[in-house]
Design a protein around this motif. Structure first.
Motif, PDB file in Angstrom:
ATOM      1  N   ASP A 193       0.848  -1.182   0.000  1.00  0.00           N
ATOM      2  CA  ASP A 193       0.000   0.000   0.000  1.00  0.00           C
ATOM      3  C   ASP A 193       0.885   1.233   0.000  1.00  0.00           C
ATOM      4  O   ASP A 193       1.746   1.380   0.882  1.00  0.00           O
ATOM      5  N   VAL A 194       0.673   2.131  -0.942  1.00  0.00           N
ATOM      6  CA  VAL A 194       1.541   3.280  -1.130  1.00  0.00           C
ATOM      7  C   VAL A 194       0.724   4.568  -1.074  1.00  0.00           C
ATOM      8  O   VAL A 194      -0.410   4.610  -1.547  1.00  0.00           O
ATOM      9  N   VAL A 195       1.310   5.612  -0.495  1.00  0.00           N
ATOM     10  CA  VAL A 195       0.758   6.963  -0.536  1.00  0.00           C
ATOM     11  C   VAL A 195       1.812   7.868  -1.162  1.00  0.00           C
ATOM     12  O   VAL A 195       2.994   7.779  -0.806  1.00  0.00           O
ATOM     13  N   LEU A 196       1.411   8.716  -2.103  1.00  0.00           N
ATOM     14  CA  LEU A 196       2.321   9.653  -2.753  1.00  0.00           C
ATOM     15  C   LEU A 196       2.153  11.040  -2.151  1.00  0.00           C
ATOM     16  O   LEU A 196       1.030  11.478  -1.879  1.00  0.00           O
ATOM     17  N   GLY A 197       3.262  11.737  -1.970  1.00  0.00           N
ATOM     18  CA  GLY A 197       3.232  13.109  -1.485  1.00  0.00           C
ATOM     19  C   GLY A 197       3.800  14.045  -2.531  1.00  0.00           C
ATOM     20  O   GLY A 197       4.975  13.954  -2.879  1.00  0.00           O
ATOM     21  N   ALA A 198       2.965  14.969  -3.045  1.00  0.00           N
ATOM     22  CA  ALA A 198       3.383  15.893  -4.112  1.00  0.00           C
ATOM     23  C   ALA A 198       3.940  17.169  -3.493  1.00  0.00           C
ATOM     24  O   ALA A 198       3.301  18.224  -3.501  1.00  0.00           O
ATOM     25  N   ALA A 199       5.164  17.088  -2.951  1.00  0.00           N
ATOM     26  CA  ALA A 199       5.780  18.233  -2.290  1.00  0.00           C
ATOM     27  C   ALA A 199       6.576  19.108  -3.251  1.00  0.00           C
ATOM     28  O   ALA A 199       7.255  20.038  -2.813  1.00  0.00           O
ATOM     29  N   ASP A 200       6.519  18.819  -4.545  1.00  0.00           N
ATOM     30  CA  ASP A 200       7.101  19.715  -5.549  1.00  0.00           C
ATOM     31  C   ASP A 200       6.034  20.753  -5.889  1.00  0.00           C
ATOM     32  O   ASP A 200       5.316  20.632  -6.873  1.00  0.00           O
ATOM     33  N   THR A 201       5.915  21.768  -5.036  1.00  0.00           N
ATOM     34  CA  THR A 201       4.847  22.756  -5.194  1.00  0.00           C
ATOM     35  C   THR A 201       5.263  23.950  -6.037  1.00  0.00           C
ATOM     36  O   THR A 201       4.468  24.853  -6.258  1.00  0.00           O
ATOM     37  N   PHE A 202       6.523  23.967  -6.501  1.00  0.00           N
ATOM     38  CA  PHE A 202       7.022  25.110  -7.260  1.00  0.00           C
ATOM     39  C   PHE A 202       6.946  24.902  -8.764  1.00  0.00           C
ATOM     40  O   PHE A 202       6.966  25.863  -9.525  1.00  0.00           O
ATOM     41  N   ARG A 203       6.882  23.661  -9.208  1.00  0.00           N
ATOM     42  CA  ARG A 203       6.834  23.395 -10.649  1.00  0.00           C
ATOM     43  C   ARG A 203       5.392  23.192 -11.081  1.00  0.00           C
ATOM     44  O   ARG A 203       4.675  22.364 -10.532  1.00  0.00           O
ATOM     45  N   ALA A 204       4.990  23.936 -12.077  1.00  0.00           N
ATOM     46  CA  ALA A 204       3.625  23.841 -12.573  1.00  0.00           C
ATOM     47  C   ALA A 204       3.338  22.423 -13.057  1.00  0.00           C
ATOM     48  O   ALA A 204       4.140  21.810 -13.754  1.00  0.00           O
ATOM     49  N   ALA A 205       2.203  21.908 -12.651  1.00  0.00           N
ATOM     50  CA  ALA A 205       1.687  20.602 -13.093  1.00  0.00           C
ATOM     51  C   ALA A 205       2.431  19.420 -12.504  1.00  0.00           C
ATOM     52  O   ALA A 205       2.133  18.278 -12.853  1.00  0.00           O
ATOM     53  N   ALA A 206       3.387  19.640 -11.601  1.00  0.00           N
ATOM     54  CA  ALA A 206       4.095  18.506 -10.996  1.00  0.00           C
ATOM     55  C   ALA A 206       3.132  17.623 -10.209  1.00  0.00           C
ATOM     56  O   ALA A 206       3.191  16.393 -10.286  1.00  0.00           O
ATOM     57  N   ALA A 207       2.243  18.250  -9.440  1.00  0.00           N
ATOM     58  CA  ALA A 207       1.281  17.475  -8.649  1.00  0.00           C
ATOM     59  C   ALA A 207       0.312  16.725  -9.554  1.00  0.00           C
ATOM     60  O   ALA A 207      -0.050  15.578  -9.274  1.00  0.00           O
ATOM     61  N   ASP A 208      -0.108  17.367 -10.651  1.00  0.00           N
ATOM     62  CA  ASP A 208      -1.005  16.696 -11.595  1.00  0.00           C
ATOM     63  C   ASP A 208      -0.320  15.471 -12.192  1.00  0.00           C
ATOM     64  O   ASP A 208      -0.939  14.414 -12.352  1.00  0.00           O
ATOM     65  N   GLN A 209       0.948  15.633 -12.545  1.00  0.00           N
ATOM     66  CA  GLN A 209       1.703  14.530 -13.128  1.00  0.00           C
ATOM     67  C   GLN A 209       1.798  13.366 -12.149  1.00  0.00           C
ATOM     68  O   GLN A 209       1.557  12.204 -12.525  1.00  0.00           O
ATOM     69  N   LEU A 210       2.109  13.676 -10.903  1.00  0.00           N
ATOM     70  CA  LEU A 210       2.245  12.619  -9.905  1.00  0.00           C
ATOM     71  C   LEU A 210       0.901  11.958  -9.628  1.00  0.00           C
ATOM     72  O   LEU A 210       0.813  10.732  -9.493  1.00  0.00           O
ATOM     73  N   GLN A 211      -0.157  12.761  -9.571  1.00  0.00           N
ATOM     74  CA  GLN A 211      -1.482  12.198  -9.319  1.00  0.00           C
ATOM     75  C   GLN A 211      -1.893  11.232 -10.425  1.00  0.00           C
ATOM     76  O   GLN A 211      -2.491  10.184 -10.170  1.00  0.00           O
ATOM     77  N   THR A 212      -1.557  11.578 -11.666  1.00  0.00           N
ATOM     78  CA  THR A 212      -1.882  10.697 -12.790  1.00  0.00           C
ATOM     79  C   THR A 212      -1.177   9.356 -12.645  1.00  0.00           C
ATOM     80  O   THR A 212      -1.770   8.292 -12.875  1.00  0.00           O
ATOM     81  N   TRP A 213       0.106   9.393 -12.254  1.00  0.00           N
ATOM     82  CA  TRP A 213       0.831   8.138 -12.026  1.00  0.00           C
ATOM     83  C   TRP A 213       0.132   7.317 -10.948  1.00  0.00           C
ATOM     84  O   TRP A 213      -0.014   6.094 -11.075  1.00  0.00           O
ATOM     85  N   GLY A 214      -0.282   7.972  -9.872  1.00  0.00           N
ATOM     86  CA  GLY A 214      -0.933   7.260  -8.791  1.00  0.00           C
ATOM     87  C   GLY A 214      -2.256   6.651  -9.183  1.00  0.00           C
ATOM     88  O   GLY A 214      -2.561   5.501  -8.831  1.00  0.00           O
ATOM     89  N   GLU A 215      -3.054   7.401  -9.921  1.00  0.00           N
ATOM     90  CA  GLU A 215      -4.380   6.920 -10.301  1.00  0.00           C
ATOM     91  C   GLU A 215      -4.304   5.670 -11.162  1.00  0.00           C
ATOM     92  O   GLU A 215      -5.178   4.804 -11.097  1.00  0.00           O
ATOM     93  N   ARG A 216      -3.248   5.556 -11.951  1.00  0.00           N
ATOM     94  CA  ARG A 216      -3.140   4.412 -12.863  1.00  0.00           C
ATOM     95  C   ARG A 216      -2.974   3.091 -12.122  1.00  0.00           C
ATOM     96  O   ARG A 216      -3.305   2.036 -12.659  1.00  0.00           O
ATOM     97  N   VAL A 217      -2.450   3.155 -10.890  1.00  0.00           N
ATOM     98  CA  VAL A 217      -2.257   1.926 -10.119  1.00  0.00           C
ATOM     99  C   VAL A 217      -3.026   1.966  -8.802  1.00  0.00           C
ATOM    100  O   VAL A 217      -2.770   1.168  -7.900  1.00  0.00           O
ATOM    101  N   GLY A 218      -3.972   2.887  -8.671  1.00  0.00           N
ATOM    102  CA  GLY A 218      -4.818   2.937  -7.493  1.00  0.00           C
ATOM    103  C   GLY A 218      -4.129   3.423  -6.245  1.00  0.00           C
ATOM    104  O   GLY A 218      -4.423   2.959  -5.146  1.00  0.00           O
ATOM    105  N   VAL A 219      -3.196   4.371  -6.391  1.00  0.00           N
ATOM    106  CA  VAL A 219      -2.441   4.898  -5.252  1.00  0.00           C
ATOM    107  C   VAL A 219      -2.883   6.334  -4.980  1.00  0.00           C
ATOM    108  O   VAL A 219      -2.922   7.145  -5.899  1.00  0.00           O
ATOM    109  N   PRO A 220      -3.207   6.679  -3.720  1.00  0.00           N
ATOM    110  CA  PRO A 220      -3.645   8.042  -3.405  1.00  0.00           C
ATOM    111  C   PRO A 220      -2.488   9.031  -3.379  1.00  0.00           C
ATOM    112  O   PRO A 220      -1.345   8.664  -3.091  1.00  0.00           O
ATOM    113  N   THR A 221      -2.796  10.287  -3.677  1.00  0.00           N
ATOM    114  CA  THR A 221      -1.792  11.343  -3.732  1.00  0.00           C
ATOM    115  C   THR A 221      -2.175  12.491  -2.806  1.00  0.00           C
ATOM    116  O   THR A 221      -3.286  13.013  -2.890  1.00  0.00           O
ATOM    117  N   ILE A 222      -1.239  12.880  -1.938  1.00  0.00           N
ATOM    118  CA  ILE A 222      -1.416  14.071  -1.114  1.00  0.00           C
ATOM    119  C   ILE A 222      -0.845  15.250  -1.894  1.00  0.00           C
ATOM    120  O   ILE A 222       0.308  15.209  -2.303  1.00  0.00           O
TER     121      ILE A 222
END
Length: 402
Positions: free
Chosen positions: A230-259
């Motif tokens: 069981d994995v949780v992702l943390g999108a702490a790259d808050t300075f780069r545009a769309a970094a959190a969106d990119q990470l969330q997409t990776w998580g959604e593909r394998v059913g992993v939640p993203t903070i």
């Protein structure tokens, strides 16, 4: 409500001032109920994928939203008669065994310049001083580094004197022994991703822009999901545009939640802290935290990275700090490694783009520079093109050993 009830449900929690949001899917349940409400200042309950209850508190409002369909699906499926929306398709990542076989074959086809160059030199009828200079030059051009290159040359000269033969098989064995010793198979390359008794393992991933850091976090999540973690992702790259969106997409593909934060430029340390908190509440095995792709010569940004690590450690020690390096950058990568090692205690290296454009010697150089092992390598752009680093397989691929 059990963790399993979060399957196919995404939720957002606005935490006091931090604006942290958790968006994603739950894959399976450990059988424990998540401890929501008290720590996030909000409560919520889910009724499968069909409905949502939300309650407001002074700290914010918790809402439960359906995640976007993954790339494996053909778009959002229609509602059924009850109004429920079918869950998005969740991909099943490839196992490590399959990755190693495929990546070794690709490396053997594309990145043999170092091994074949040395093999050709050592197979000459006469090995004079000029030939040994060429051997050392070949190693230096492959980014092995001056110190390791000198040690390899000395070892080869000694073995050649002892064997006294130019037989192809003997030369190849001699070359393999010296390269393998330089890569150092004795280093512990295991990932510290085993859950503790009361909290998940925490992995901090650092690196500069352009190294493939956020992509590596997503790919590493796939590696761990394939191990049934069981994995949780943390999108702490808050300075780069769309970094959190990119990470969330990776998580959604394998059913992993993203903070993630609900706003750009939020405090990355706060997001990282909330990611670990969510991992504890969700009884996760591992929390992977993506940090900003900061430039190593920006002192303020490097200070921020140190702050992220210190804040996360309020929950407990960070188990793994992985530095992502682009294998094609050579000595520039070593400069980056030195600076990052001064800010956070690096425990392992991830080398991306270790394909035909890379110089394989960087594996030796970066390990010698930091005193920590290369733990993961990537050889392509595919979602499962990340695998544990195997020294023997790497050296065999370099010299095309069957």
């Amino acid at each position: 409500m059990t963790v399993a009830e979060y399957l196919s449900i995404a939720f957002v929690v606005l935490a006091g001032g931090g604006g942290a949001a958790l968006v994603g899917l739950r894959r399976r349940s450990r059988g424990a109920a998540p401890r929501t409400g008290a720590s996030h200042g909000a409560t919520g309950s889910a009724r499968g994928a069909a409905g949502v209850d939300a309650a407001s508190t002074g700290a914010g409002t918790a809402t439960l939203d359906r995640p976007a369909p993954t790339e494996a699906g053909a778009g959002q499926p229609p509602d059924d008669a009850s109004g429920a929306v079918a869950a998005p398709t969740i991909e099943r990542p490839e196992t490590a065994a399959g990755r190693l076989t495929r990546l070794r074959a690709r490396l053997a086809r594309s990145n043999t310049a170092l091994g074949q160059g040395l093999f050709g030199l050592l197979s000459r009828d006469t090995l004079d001083a000029a030939t040994w200079d060429e051997v050392e030059e070949t190693l230096l051009l492959a980014d092995v580094g001056a110190g390791p290159a000198g040690e390899i040359v000395e070892g080869l000269r000694t073995q050649c004197a002892v064997l006294g033969t130019r037989d192809a098989g003997a030369v190849r064995t001699m070359l393999r022994d010296q390269l393998l010793a330089a890569v150092d198979p004795s280093m512990d390359r295991s990932l510290a991703v085993e859950r503790h008794a009361d909290r998940p393992a925490v992995v901090l991933v650092v690196g500069v822009n352009g190294t493939g850091k956020t992509t590596t976090v997503g790919k590493l999540a796939r590696v761990l999901v394939a191990q049934d973690k069981d994995v949780v992702l943390g999108a702490a790259d808050t300075f780069r545009a769309a970094a959190a969106d990119q990470l969330q997409t990776w998580g959604e593909r394998v059913g992993v939640p993203t903070i993630r934060s609900d706003r750009d430029g939020a405090d990355p340390a706060a997001v990282a802290f909330d990611a670990v908190k969510a991992g504890i509440e969700l009884d996760a095995d591992v929390v992977l935290i993506d940090t900003a792709g900061r430039l190593q010569n920006k002192v303020g940004l490097m200070d921020e990275l140190g702050k992220v690590k210190r804040v996360v450690e309020r929950h407990g020690p960070v188990d793994e700090v992985l530095l992502v390096l682009d294998a094609t950058t050579g000595q520039n990568g070593l400069t980056q490694a030195r600076v990052f090692a001064e800010v956070v205690q690096i425990t392992g290296i991830v080398l991306t783009k270790l394909d035909g454009t890379a110089k394989g010697g960087i594996v030796v150089a970066v390990q010698r520079e930091l005193g920590v092992p290369v733990k993961l390598v990537g050889l392509g752009e595919g979602p499962d093109d990340l695998a544990p680093f195997d020294p023997g397989a790497f050296v065999d691929a370099l010299i095309a050993t069957d």
